[in-house]
Design a protein around this motif. Structure first.
Motif, PDB file in Angstrom:
ATOM      1  N   ARG A 123       0.835  -1.213   0.000  1.00  0.00           N
ATOM      2  CA  ARG A 123       0.000   0.000   0.000  1.00  0.00           C
ATOM      3  C   ARG A 123       0.864   1.255   0.000  1.00  0.00           C
ATOM      4  O   ARG A 123       0.607   2.208  -0.714  1.00  0.00           O
ATOM      5  CB  ARG A 123      -0.922   0.008   1.227  1.00  0.00           C
ATOM      6  CG  ARG A 123      -2.391  -0.212   0.884  1.00  0.00           C
ATOM      7  CD  ARG A 123      -3.280   0.087   2.066  1.00  0.00           C
ATOM      8  NE  ARG A 123      -2.834  -0.595   3.276  1.00  0.00           N
ATOM      9  CZ  ARG A 123      -3.164  -1.849   3.594  1.00  0.00           C
ATOM     10  NH1 ARG A 123      -3.956  -2.544   2.824  1.00  0.00           N
ATOM     11  NH2 ARG A 123      -2.704  -2.411   4.694  1.00  0.00           N
TER      12      ARG A 123
ATOM     13  N   CYS B  92       4.152   1.490  -0.891  1.00  0.00           N
ATOM     14  CA  CYS B  92       5.160   1.592  -1.953  1.00  0.00           C
ATOM     15  C   CYS B  92       4.588   1.607  -3.358  1.00  0.00           C
ATOM     16  O   CYS B  92       5.132   2.280  -4.234  1.00  0.00           O
ATOM     17  CB  CYS B  92       6.108   0.400  -1.889  1.00  0.00           C
ATOM     18  SG  CYS B  92       7.177   0.343  -0.455  1.00  0.00           S
TER      19      CYS B  92
ATOM     20  N   ARG C  67       1.922   1.449  -6.718  1.00  0.00           N
ATOM     21  CA  ARG C  67       0.704   1.960  -7.360  1.00  0.00           C
ATOM     22  C   ARG C  67      -0.278   0.836  -7.626  1.00  0.00           C
ATOM     23  O   ARG C  67       0.092  -0.330  -7.663  1.00  0.00           O
ATOM     24  CB  ARG C  67       1.069   2.570  -8.707  1.00  0.00           C
ATOM     25  CG  ARG C  67       1.499   3.982  -8.596  1.00  0.00           C
ATOM     26  CD  ARG C  67       1.512   4.585  -9.979  1.00  0.00           C
ATOM     27  NE  ARG C  67       1.575   6.032  -9.830  1.00  0.00           N
ATOM     28  CZ  ARG C  67       1.080   6.880 -10.701  1.00  0.00           C
ATOM     29  NH1 ARG C  67       0.487   6.443 -11.780  1.00  0.00           N
ATOM     30  NH2 ARG C  67       1.183   8.157 -10.492  1.00  0.00           N
TER      31      ARG C  67
ATOM     32  N   GLN D  35       4.621   4.349  -5.901  1.00  0.00           N
ATOM     33  CA  GLN D  35       3.714   5.460  -5.612  1.00  0.00           C
ATOM     34  C   GLN D  35       4.459   6.763  -5.900  1.00  0.00           C
ATOM     35  O   GLN D  35       5.649   6.862  -5.621  1.00  0.00           O
ATOM     36  CB  GLN D  35       3.318   5.461  -4.126  1.00  0.00           C
ATOM     37  CG  GLN D  35       2.430   4.313  -3.719  1.00  0.00           C
ATOM     38  CD  GLN D  35       0.972   4.548  -4.067  1.00  0.00           C
ATOM     39  OE1 GLN D  35       0.658   5.303  -4.978  1.00  0.00           O
ATOM     40  NE2 GLN D  35       0.088   3.873  -3.357  1.00  0.00           N
TER      41      GLN D  35
END
Ligand SMILES: *[C@@H]1O[C@H](CO)[C@@H](O)[C@H](O)[C@H]1NC(C)=O
Ligand SMILES: *[C@@H]1O[C@H](CO)[C@@H](O)[C@H](O)[C@H]1NC(C)=O
Ligand SMILES: *[C@@H]1O[C@H](CO)[C@@H](O)[C@H](O)[C@H]1NC(C)=O
Length: 217
Positions: free
Chosen positions: A122, A124, A126, A158
């Motif tokens: 969540r 790290c 996308r 992310q």
């Protein structure tokens, strides 16, 4: 991973990982996981290798699941791999028994590891950590190497991670070739620039590199 962490007294985070090099599965799967890339490869071959015809052809392919006989043949052809697999499979389960299956479950070691992996995905990754095709990864430095007909998937980080988080996340998803480069630089730091006479001119540098690459591939 849990056995490893206990053997080496490592913290949980040292063994959390994401699966790298996932093979793209066809959306309309024929014959389960192992059948699907065979199907795709066969379809591409039928369509004259590559090209856009591969996918539509795949739908018409016959059942390509392996028979028990084919499985046996593959094990014979790859007998050394198969022996190694069997040997390590055996010691793996022996180690699990030594560790205690109850401890593995009751102490919730497996559940903890999975939870931590989800947390990190969540933070790290996308798209909730869904692996994506290499060309969709904006940062070219973390695209996985492609070979053969099946697409090797990677991850997108992310956006807007702080530097420390980004470094930690990058370490978990860097493909192996880029990882090797990082290790190389670490292990063999570049020597200070040699005397000017020994330095190749910028224009000359390309040729030998190309020859070397052509020779090794
Ligand atoms: C495909 O072939 C495998 C192995 O021969 C068989 O077990 C399976 O039932 C077949 N599946 C279909 C959908 O025919
Ligand atoms: C691996 O070992 C386990 C435990 O002995 C066994 O149940 C399993 O069938 C083995 N897997 C393979 C593919 O041989
Ligand atoms: C974070 O990384 C960027 C780009 O590499 C760099 O410019 C910036 O100084 C770094 N910030 C901190 C706080 O280290």
């Amino acid at each position: 991973m849990i056995l490893l962490r206990h053997a080496l007294c490592w913290p949980l985070d040292a063994v959390v990982s994401f699966s790298l090099n996932a093979r793209q599965q066809k959306p309309s799967s024929i014959g389960g996981l192992s059948g699907s890339w065979v199907g795709k490869a066969a379809a591409a071959a039928a369509a004259g290798v590559g090209g856009r015809g591969g996918r539509s052809q795949a739908k018409m392919l016959p059942n390509l699941s392996l028979t028990e006989e084919q499985r046996d043949k593959l094990r014979q052809w790859n007998s050394l791999d198969w022996y190694i697999y069997k040997a390590f499979n055996q010691t793996f389960w022996e180690e699990i028994d030594k560790f205690g299956r109850a401890q593995m479950e009751q102490e919730e070691e497996v559940a903890l590891l999975r939870m931590r992996r989800e947390d990190l995905a969540r933070v790290c990754l996308r798209d909730g950590g869904k692996p994506v095709e290499a060309h969709r990864i904006r940062d070219k430095n973390i695209r996985p190497f492609q070979s053969g007909l099946v697409k090797i998937l990677g991850y997108e980080l992310q956006p807007r991670l702080d530097n420390a988080t980004k470094t930690a996340c990058l370490r978990m998803i860097r493909p192996e070739i880029q990882y090797k480069d990082v290790l190389d630089v670490k292990q063999f730091p570049r020597a200070p620039a040699p005397a000017p006479a020994a330095q190749p001119q910028p224009g000359q540098q390309n040729q030998p590199v190309m020859v070397a690459a052509g020779g090794s591939f």
